[in-house]
Design an enzyme around this catalytic site. Structure first.
Site, PDB file in Angstrom:
ATOM      1  N   GLN A 123       0.845  -1.188   0.000  1.00 55.59           N
ATOM      2  CA  GLN A 123       0.000   0.000   0.000  1.00 55.59           C
ATOM      3  C   GLN A 123       0.885   1.245   0.000  1.00 55.59           C
ATOM      4  OE1 GLN A 123      -1.704   1.567   3.709  1.00 55.59           O
ATOM      5  NE2 GLN A 123      -3.675   0.927   2.916  1.00 55.59           N
ATOM      6  N   SER A 126       1.447   6.687   2.538  1.00 60.00           N
ATOM      7  CA  SER A 126       2.131   7.687   3.365  1.00 60.00           C
ATOM      8  C   SER A 126       3.263   8.387   2.616  1.00 60.00           C
ATOM      9  CB  SER A 126       2.695   7.035   4.621  1.00 60.00           C
ATOM     10  OG  SER A 126       1.669   6.489   5.412  1.00 60.00           O
ATOM     11  N   SER A 158       5.080  -0.967   4.045  1.00 59.81           N
ATOM     12  CA  SER A 158       5.376  -2.320   4.529  1.00 59.81           C
ATOM     13  C   SER A 158       5.466  -3.293   3.357  1.00 59.81           C
ATOM     14  CB  SER A 158       4.286  -2.780   5.497  1.00 59.81           C
ATOM     15  OG  SER A 158       4.195  -1.919   6.606  1.00 59.81           O
ATOM     16  N   GLU A 241      -8.773  -1.437   6.051  1.00 62.80           N
ATOM     17  CA  GLU A 241      -7.500  -1.501   6.769  1.00 62.80           C
ATOM     18  C   GLU A 241      -7.732  -1.483   8.270  1.00 62.80           C
ATOM     19  OE1 GLU A 241      -3.189   0.749   6.714  1.00 62.80           O
ATOM     20  OE2 GLU A 241      -4.973   1.963   6.382  1.00 62.80           O
ATOM     21  N   SER A 367      -2.359   7.469  12.593  1.00 66.00           N
ATOM     22  CA  SER A 367      -1.778   7.686  13.919  1.00 66.00           C
ATOM     23  C   SER A 367      -2.875   7.785  14.980  1.00 66.00           C
ATOM     24  CB  SER A 367      -0.950   8.974  13.912  1.00 66.00           C
ATOM     25  OG  SER A 367      -1.796  10.102  13.745  1.00 66.00           O
ATOM     26  N   GLU A 369      -3.604  10.221  16.837  1.00 66.62           N
ATOM     27  CA  GLU A 369      -4.312  11.497  16.735  1.00 66.62           C
ATOM     28  C   GLU A 369      -5.389  11.462  15.654  1.00 66.62           C
ATOM     29  OE1 GLU A 369      -0.568  11.901  18.784  1.00 66.62           O
ATOM     30  OE2 GLU A 369      -1.035  11.100  16.799  1.00 66.62           O
TER      31      GLU A 369
END
Length: 403
Positions: A123, A126, A158, A241, A367, A369
């Site tokens: 994927q 990011s 990953s 996900e 994350s 947050e």
């Protein structure tokens, strides 16, 4: 929802258990194989017998199983230390996105090799400059005839170093607000111009990668959704996900509880210490809450509903819980808690490895947050955070370089 097996479910469970008992690879079969080879051996064996990706339609490599049958299979398979992991992104995130947005020819071409373990997917979301804001990605795609030319960088990918294909979100129009200028593609990871650089982690592993794109050409046929619809397609991936990551895996309460029974504090069993008991009670409550939240998610999925934002609860609570329990266990083991050689020390490496890998778990899939914002806004209905870039064309949003 009643989680006791019906007669039909009990029959399915018995069938699955019998097949697993006869077919789980022995230690001798796996000896001499690396982790990817082990995973592929087990995945192909399941695929050939009709036990791979069982919820998928048969024409895509599954067996048209129900959600509950899939849960039963996962419960039975989890009883064995079978090779797993390298297919999680492809089967749990890329495949649902393909099923929702790809054309029929693409599904029939790509999904069966994904189910059989022939192909591994990653994927590519990011980016260094976007932080946890997927809509702020800067990797760009420019149209050139029937192709798109990709330039930019992704990070924390990953498995990119062993993946055959990847799903990719890029910016195709910087003149509109950030959520409207994205487009979603999939690509062959061996395409010219794709460069993968592993990132060495504090745990000693190197599963994360930087991925650089230099004039990478992707045919328009490998676009999922319309041009500019990348955010909507991405949401399909993200919801699956978070359902896949959830609160599962990681360090479980039972293991830490048993450790507290075996270890001593001031010549007394640690389990008798008030602070230890309070910490264990807190983690037990968290794990129970995650389990029942997961049941609610299963209920929704059994009705054919898409995983919702509630799955962010599992991701938020589960990752931090695992990190806290690992830290607690290391302290309880004192100096032996930092040993990583499992042959020398039975507990070695379990808690240290979990603790060192935990920060990655608190970032992957969004994350802490981001999870808090999702829960506040989409589950609790609280007012949105102030977003100074809302409604502004992406190329007009101030950045650190021009402040």
């Amino acid at each position: 929802m009643d989680f006791n097996d019906t007669p039909q479910e009990a029959e399915f469970r018995a069938e699955a258990a019998e097949w697993l008992e006869r077919n789980v690879p022995s230690r001798e079969e796996l000896e001499g194989l690396d982790e990817i080879q082990r995973c592929k051996l087990w995945q192909k064996r399941k695929y050939d017998a009709g036990w791979a990706c069982i919820r998928w339609p048969k024409e895509y490599g599954g067996r048209d199983a129900t959600t509950i049958q899939s849960v039963i299979w996962n419960q039975e398979e989890s009883k064995y230390p079978v090779p797993a992991g390298v297919f999680a992104i492809g089967q749990g995130m890329a495949a649902p996105t393909m099923m929702g947005w790809a054309n029929e020819e693409q599904k029939r071409f790509h999904l069966p090799p994904l189910a059989s373990g022939e192909h591994i997917w990653c994927q590519l979301f990011s980016e260094p400059s976007a932080g946890s804001d997927l809509a702020a990605v800067r990797t760009r795609a420019e149209r050139d005839g029937n192709d798109w030319v990709i330039n930019g960088q992704k990070i924390w990918t990953s498995g990119a170093h062993y993946s055959d294909y990847g799903i990719l979100v890029v910016r195709t129009d910087p003149t509109v607000p950030k959520h409207k200028g994205l487009t979603y593609f999939f690509l062959d990871m061996k395409s010219p111009g794709v460069e993968v650089k592993p990132i060495k982690q504090i745990s000693g592993g190197a599963n994360f990668n930087e991925v650089f794109f230099t004039d990478v050409r992707i045919p328009d046929e490998q676009r999922l959704g319309a041009v500019g619809q990348g955010w909507q397609v991405s949401l399909t991936t993200l919801m699956n996900e978070r359902a896949a990551i959830g609160g599962g895996g990681g360090l479980g309460f039972d293991r830490v509880y048993q450790l507290a029974q075996k270890m001593n504090i001031d010549d007394r069993p640690a389990i008798e210490n008030g602070q230890v008991r309070a910490a264990l009670a807190n983690w037990y409550c968290q794990e129970s809450g995650l389990r029942y939240t997961g049941y609610r998610s299963l209920t929704a999925m059994s009705r054919g509903e898409t995983p919702g934002p509630e799955n962010s609860i599992g991701k938020l609570v589960g990752a931090s819980k695992s990190q806290d329990m690992a830290s607690f266990a290391i302290d309880l083991l004192e100096m032996s808690g930092v040993m990583e050689d499992r042959e020398t020390w039975a507990e070695g490496g379990v808690y240290t490895g979990t603790y060192l890998n935990a920060p990655g778990g608190r970032i992957a899939g969004g994350s802490d947050e981001i999870m808090l914002n999702i829960l506040a806004e989409r589950v609790l209905g609280l007012p949105q955070d102030i977003r100074v870039d809302k409604g502004i064309p992406f190329n007009e949003v101030p950045t650190g370089s021009n402040n």
